[in-house]
Design a protein around this motif. Sequence first.
Motif, PDB file in Angstrom:
ATOM      1  N   ARG A  43       0.808  -1.223   0.000  1.00  0.00           N
ATOM      2  CA  ARG A  43       0.000   0.000   0.000  1.00  0.00           C
ATOM      3  C   ARG A  43       0.838   1.269   0.000  1.00  0.00           C
ATOM      4  O   ARG A  43       0.293   2.374   0.041  1.00  0.00           O
ATOM      5  CB  ARG A  43      -0.932   0.018   1.219  1.00  0.00           C
ATOM      6  N   ARG A  44       2.132   1.117  -0.040  1.00  0.00           N
ATOM      7  CA  ARG A  44       2.986   2.301   0.047  1.00  0.00           C
ATOM      8  C   ARG A  44       2.736   3.283  -1.093  1.00  0.00           C
ATOM      9  O   ARG A  44       2.712   4.497  -0.891  1.00  0.00           O
ATOM     10  CB  ARG A  44       4.457   1.894   0.062  1.00  0.00           C
ATOM     11  N   GLN A  73       8.717   0.120  -8.710  1.00  0.00           N
ATOM     12  CA  GLN A  73       9.081  -1.293  -8.611  1.00  0.00           C
ATOM     13  C   GLN A  73       8.188  -2.056  -7.637  1.00  0.00           C
ATOM     14  O   GLN A  73       8.105  -3.284  -7.704  1.00  0.00           O
ATOM     15  CB  GLN A  73      10.552  -1.424  -8.213  1.00  0.00           C
ATOM     16  N   GLY A  74       7.503  -1.337  -6.753  1.00  0.00           N
ATOM     17  CA  GLY A  74       6.593  -1.989  -5.818  1.00  0.00           C
ATOM     18  C   GLY A  74       5.176  -2.128  -6.333  1.00  0.00           C
ATOM     19  O   GLY A  74       4.336  -2.775  -5.691  1.00  0.00           O
ATOM     20  N   MET A  75       4.876  -1.562  -7.502  1.00  0.00           N
ATOM     21  CA  MET A  75       3.510  -1.603  -8.032  1.00  0.00           C
ATOM     22  C   MET A  75       2.952  -3.019  -8.195  1.00  0.00           C
ATOM     23  O   MET A  75       1.768  -3.256  -7.924  1.00  0.00           O
ATOM     24  CB  MET A  75       3.438  -0.867  -9.382  1.00  0.00           C
ATOM     25  N   PRO A  76       3.751  -4.003  -8.650  1.00  0.00           N
ATOM     26  CA  PRO A  76       3.186  -5.347  -8.836  1.00  0.00           C
ATOM     27  C   PRO A  76       2.655  -5.985  -7.557  1.00  0.00           C
ATOM     28  O   PRO A  76       1.888  -6.952  -7.631  1.00  0.00           O
ATOM     29  CB  PRO A  76       4.377  -6.148  -9.390  1.00  0.00           C
ATOM     30  N   ALA A  77       3.041  -5.470  -6.405  1.00  0.00           N
ATOM     31  CA  ALA A  77       2.576  -6.051  -5.140  1.00  0.00           C
ATOM     32  C   ALA A  77       1.150  -5.632  -4.794  1.00  0.00           C
ATOM     33  O   ALA A  77       0.525  -6.219  -3.908  1.00  0.00           O
ATOM     34  CB  ALA A  77       3.517  -5.647  -4.004  1.00  0.00           C
ATOM     35  N   GLU A  82      -6.160  -2.086  -3.835  1.00  0.00           N
ATOM     36  CA  GLU A  82      -5.109  -1.070  -3.747  1.00  0.00           C
ATOM     37  C   GLU A  82      -4.910  -0.371  -5.092  1.00  0.00           C
ATOM     38  O   GLU A  82      -4.709   0.847  -5.143  1.00  0.00           O
ATOM     39  CB  GLU A  82      -3.816  -1.726  -3.263  1.00  0.00           C
ATOM     40  N   ALA A  83      -4.988  -1.139  -6.176  1.00  0.00           N
ATOM     41  CA  ALA A  83      -4.873  -0.536  -7.505  1.00  0.00           C
ATOM     42  C   ALA A  83      -6.039   0.415  -7.770  1.00  0.00           C
ATOM     43  O   ALA A  83      -5.856   1.511  -8.311  1.00  0.00           O
ATOM     44  CB  ALA A  83      -4.822  -1.624  -8.576  1.00  0.00           C
ATOM     45  N   LEU A 219      -2.141   4.190 -15.758  1.00  0.00           N
ATOM     46  CA  LEU A 219      -1.146   3.247 -16.270  1.00  0.00           C
ATOM     47  C   LEU A 219      -0.689   2.291 -15.172  1.00  0.00           C
ATOM     48  O   LEU A 219      -0.710   1.065 -15.337  1.00  0.00           O
ATOM     49  CB  LEU A 219       0.051   4.019 -16.830  1.00  0.00           C
ATOM     50  N   CYS A 220      -0.293   2.847 -14.039  1.00  0.00           N
ATOM     51  CA  CYS A 220       0.226   2.015 -12.947  1.00  0.00           C
ATOM     52  C   CYS A 220      -0.851   1.117 -12.345  1.00  0.00           C
ATOM     53  O   CYS A 220      -0.583  -0.032 -11.980  1.00  0.00           O
ATOM     54  CB  CYS A 220       0.829   2.902 -11.864  1.00  0.00           C
ATOM     55  N   ALA A 221      -2.071   1.633 -12.251  1.00  0.00           N
ATOM     56  CA  ALA A 221      -3.144   0.869 -11.611  1.00  0.00           C
ATOM     57  C   ALA A 221      -3.563  -0.344 -12.429  1.00  0.00           C
ATOM     58  O   ALA A 221      -4.020  -1.343 -11.872  1.00  0.00           O
ATOM     59  CB  ALA A 221      -4.349   1.769 -11.359  1.00  0.00           C
TER      60      ALA A 221
END
Length: 226
Positions: A43-44, A73-77, A82-83, A219-221
């Motif tokens: 969740r960072r 780099q933490g997005m895949p977690a 959270e997304a 994009l990230c979500a």
Amino acid sequence: MQRETARQRAERVLDELSLTARNGHIEIIDFKEAESCYVHHSRRAVALTGYACVSPVMARGRFPRYTFIDMIQGMPAMDGGEAWALAAICGATIPESYSDWPQAFGERVWRVVQKYDLDAFFERVTRPFGSGGDHYHLRPRGFDWESPDRTELPDVLARWRSEYRKSPPVRQVMTATVLQLYRQGEDKHWMVRVPKGWHASEGIEILQAADALEDWGGLCATYAGW
């Protein structure tokens, strides 16, 4: 018992981080709680982005050694809730179903390349390196992706870094985002001796100033693997 929807999960995530995001307006509900609540590593990105949108100083103090690259780099977690929470903070609309995310991500990444003039950094390859989204046709310039050996092209990599260095901050941040989502690990080829050490809150400030937060968040979500 009725199953929790993605939107409901997102609202719960935001509430547990003492955040609210409605109609493009982000608030920290309780600063003391936001400064002390437990934030799981997955969740960072949500917490940092939300806090930075309201108070970059508070966000930096809450996560003092959290870089923008760390965040990408933490997005895949992130899980689905959270997304969705990240998308809500950024004002982005994403598909309800996770199964639609690969296609959405593929479409979004090419729109980002076009909108932010990233053609100097990424290219479309003939043979996709996977299936389930158009992003599998995208590769960073610097290698002969069509050859079986994927030969490194030093002159192209040098031009890549030169173009990156002279780019405005939002172009650098977007390039770094796409590359890190693709790379997901140590990079010894592209981002070498180039600007990349932004604190995560600084990256969010750059995106906000350029009115690019919605594009970045969407994009990230929707990232679902590459």
